[in-house]
Design a protein around this motif. Structure first.
Motif, PDB file in Angstrom:
ATOM      1  N   THR A 217      -7.707   6.435  -0.533  1.00  0.00           N
ATOM      2  CA  THR A 217      -6.466   7.125  -0.847  1.00  0.00           C
ATOM      3  C   THR A 217      -6.722   8.616  -1.005  1.00  0.00           C
TER       4      THR A 217
ATOM      5  N   THR B  17       0.852  -1.177   0.000  1.00  0.00           N
ATOM      6  CA  THR B  17       0.000   0.000   0.000  1.00  0.00           C
ATOM      7  C   THR B  17       0.892   1.232   0.000  1.00  0.00           C
TER       8      THR B  17
ATOM      9  N   VAL C 264      -6.055   1.426   4.521  1.00  0.00           N
ATOM     10  CA  VAL C 264      -6.627   0.128   4.150  1.00  0.00           C
ATOM     11  C   VAL C 264      -7.856  -0.178   5.003  1.00  0.00           C
TER      12      VAL C 264
ATOM     13  N   TRP D 101      -8.500  -5.857   5.232  1.00  0.00           N
ATOM     14  CA  TRP D 101      -7.616  -5.803   4.068  1.00  0.00           C
ATOM     15  C   TRP D 101      -6.752  -7.056   3.923  1.00  0.00           C
TER      16      TRP D 101
ATOM     17  N   VAL E 223      -9.191   0.222  -0.437  1.00  0.00           N
ATOM     18  CA  VAL E 223      -8.277   1.178   0.180  1.00  0.00           C
ATOM     19  C   VAL E 223      -8.789   2.583  -0.109  1.00  0.00           C
TER      20      VAL E 223
ATOM     21  N   ASN F 110      -2.857  -0.949  -3.420  1.00  0.00           N
ATOM     22  CA  ASN F 110      -3.780  -2.022  -3.047  1.00  0.00           C
ATOM     23  C   ASN F 110      -3.464  -3.276  -3.847  1.00  0.00           C
TER      24      ASN F 110
ATOM     25  N   SER G  69      -2.524   6.319   1.996  1.00  0.00           N
ATOM     26  CA  SER G  69      -3.695   5.474   1.827  1.00  0.00           C
ATOM     27  C   SER G  69      -4.077   4.790   3.132  1.00  0.00           C
TER      28      SER G  69
ATOM     29  N   VAL H  15      -9.278   1.354  -5.292  1.00  0.00           N
ATOM     30  CA  VAL H  15      -9.069   2.500  -4.416  1.00  0.00           C
ATOM     31  C   VAL H  15     -10.273   3.429  -4.505  1.00  0.00           C
TER      32      VAL H  15
END
Length: 217
Positions: free
Chosen positions: A195, A90, A96, A100, A193, A149, A94, A116
């Motif tokens: 971001t 990652t 998670v 994850w 994720v 990701n 970002s 994302v």
């Protein structure tokens, strides 16, 4: 053991929330107590990124490459040498999802490409956001590739030769190699994720550059 690699270049403003999210994901009950080691690759950092990473209990590896492919590869190799069986990648800007790690493993594939989601569209117009979302396929069997990701078994990663030392699109190059080798890849939107939509990205022609193109369209 599961290894998580986070490349970072002067990320003191955002690394804390990234590492907190990784710690939460590492404690997910579906992992059944399997160890997760988080490694931050400090690439030419001149700020407090390393101090923050240590405070969150992450390992740190210092390099001076200003090259995200090199940083990801160095982090992966360090974790492989520590005995990792699965590598998850990652970015420092970002966050998670709590599931994850566990969701990546539950898919029982050799590699996982997730999606994302931009966490804050402040500074963008509604038209720019709509243009991005219209071009992004947030669904199962998508074909997006994000270094923020990405998960892969160590055996598949090594078979593919690892990340190339590219300053951009190193993630695309790895996944294309995995695909060419016939590695089983899960293209899923169940591995997610958040971001940032920052414009001062760390990699040329990376996600921030893609968002910047919306503003010049």
């Amino acid at each position: 053991m599961i290894g998580a690699v986070v490349p970072a270049h002067d990320e003191e403003a955002l690394i804390g929330r990234a590492l907190q999210a990784l710690r939460v994901a590492a404690a997910h009950p579906d992992l059944q107590g399997e160890e997760v080691r988080i490694l931050v690759v400090l690439d030419a950092c001149r700020d407090q990124t390393g101090d923050i990473a240590h405070a969150f209990g992450a390992q740190c590896l210092a390099v001076d490459a200003r090259n995200v492919g090199f940083a990801r590869a160095a982090g992966a190799q360090a974790l492989i040498e520590q005995g990792a069986r699965w590598l998850a990648f990652t970015d420092a800007d970002s966050v998670v999802a709590p599931c994850w790690f566990s969701r990546q493993l539950a898919l029982r594939s050799e590699a996982v490409c997730g999606v994302v989601e931009v966490d804050d569209w402040t500074g963008f117009t509604s038209e720019e956001r709509s243009a991005y979302e219209a071009g992004y396929f947030d669904a199962e069997d998508h074909r997006h590739i994000h270094g923020a990701n990405l998960g892969v078994s160590v055996s598949a990663y090594q078979q593919a030769g690892g990340f190339p030392t590219l300053c951009t699109r190193e993630d695309v190059a790895l996944v294309e190699r995995l695909h060419a080798l016939g590695v089983r890849i899960a293209w899923t939107n169940t591995v997610r994720v958040l971001t940032s939509a920052r414009q001062d990205g760390r990699a040329p022609d990376g996600f921030s550059t893609h968002l910047g193109r919306l503003r010049s369209a």
